[in-house]
Motif scaffolding. Sequence first.
Motif, PDB file in Angstrom:
ATOM      1  N   LEU A  51       2.041   3.391   1.345  1.00 18.69           N
ATOM      2  CA  LEU A  51       2.233   4.750   0.334  1.00 18.69           C
ATOM      3  C   LEU A  51       2.479   5.835   1.548  1.00 18.69           C
ATOM      4  O   LEU A  51       1.924   5.869   2.436  1.00 18.69           O
ATOM      5  N   THR A  52       3.309   6.544   1.086  1.00 17.16           N
ATOM      6  CA  THR A  52       3.703   7.738   1.820  1.00 17.16           C
ATOM      7  C   THR A  52       4.075   9.032   1.221  1.00 17.16           C
ATOM      8  O   THR A  52       3.610   9.313   0.127  1.00 17.16           O
ATOM      9  N   GLU A 108      -0.877  10.494  -2.369  1.00 15.45           N
ATOM     10  CA  GLU A 108      -0.852   8.974  -1.961  1.00 15.45           C
ATOM     11  C   GLU A 108      -2.211   8.537  -1.546  1.00 15.45           C
ATOM     12  O   GLU A 108      -2.638   7.504  -1.636  1.00 15.45           O
ATOM     13  N   ALA A 112      -4.041   5.229  -2.743  1.00 13.99           N
ATOM     14  CA  ALA A 112      -3.956   3.999  -1.851  1.00 13.99           C
ATOM     15  C   ALA A 112      -5.263   2.919  -2.014  1.00 13.99           C
ATOM     16  O   ALA A 112      -5.293   2.021  -1.673  1.00 13.99           O
ATOM     17  N   CYS A 130      -1.215   3.803   4.292  1.00 15.08           N
ATOM     18  CA  CYS A 130      -1.319   5.340   3.828  1.00 15.08           C
ATOM     19  C   CYS A 130      -0.766   6.220   5.042  1.00 15.08           C
ATOM     20  O   CYS A 130      -1.625   6.748   5.561  1.00 15.08           O
ATOM     21  N   TYR A 158      -5.246   4.089   7.378  1.00 12.35           N
ATOM     22  CA  TYR A 158      -5.000   5.576   7.075  1.00 12.35           C
ATOM     23  C   TYR A 158      -4.037   6.011   8.474  1.00 12.35           C
ATOM     24  O   TYR A 158      -4.659   5.887   9.262  1.00 12.35           O
TER      25      TYR A 158
END
Length: 308
Positions: A51-52, A108, A112, A130, A158
């Motif tokens: 996820l970005t 995001e 996440a 993420c 993260y």
Amino acid sequence: MLECMMLIRAYEERLAALQAEGAAAGICTAVGQEASAVGVIRALGPQDKILTNHRSAGHLLARGADPGRLMAEVLGRATGYCKGKSGSLHVSAAELGVVLTSTIVGGELSLATGVALAKKMLGEEGIVACFFGDGAACEGIFHESLNLASVWQLPLLYVCENNQWQAFVHRRETMAGDHVSGWAPGYGIRSMTVDGNDAEAVLAAATEAVAYVRAEGKPFLLETCTYRLRGHFEPDDQSYVDAAELAGWRERDPIPALRRRLLADGRLGAAELPAMEARVRDTISAALDYARSSPFPALSELTTDVYA
């Protein structure tokens, strides 16, 4: 890694040039942050989810996204990853494990934990990575996400790309300290800070972090300290940026830094570099030709794919 970083730089600079010509919509670039993207993505496996955020081109290209389809998406063409509907700020690519790109700062982070929880409950292999910036880390959702990831023991990496700028505001104006990584231990989460302009250092740190998340099933926060060399959103004259600071960070540009090291170590031959540069030029040229020759979406597509 060097060639991938060069490709990312050339891709974003070409889009910025197109925007300046009035041939493309505005974009958020991550010029100067290529080492962070390439180093972390290289440490991930094919089963991992990503996820970005709005500076996502580096993550997507490092993950193996087709530059032509990516450019077609930004130019609003039907052959893009999301049929030309996402622009540069909302790209998702299921086949690459890229769940979403969120232009909402911290968006995001809010999702996440859910993706990682789903992986855990379904017993799926892989972890979730993420990507977010120091601006998102100053929002409440960052702390909520870390708290839940810790409580639920989620396989979540993260990655805070601390590029010193939060839109038009410098990090020093919004943060009491210099680093985000120090906030994680309070939630029982291991963390590490690495030079985000050193691709090999990022790869080593990310490899260690990914191995920990995979083995322990627990979250980890990796902070890559880098710098955004272009403005927040194209067009942007960066009039708000201290010229001396910007010049200092340009001297630490990750691409020439890695190139010099590889040449000095003999891991890259001088004759190899021109061929590498030519491949990048040809790839970007072919990508633009593909995007420009692709059709726009049909009117019938206006209300399709609204939810999925």
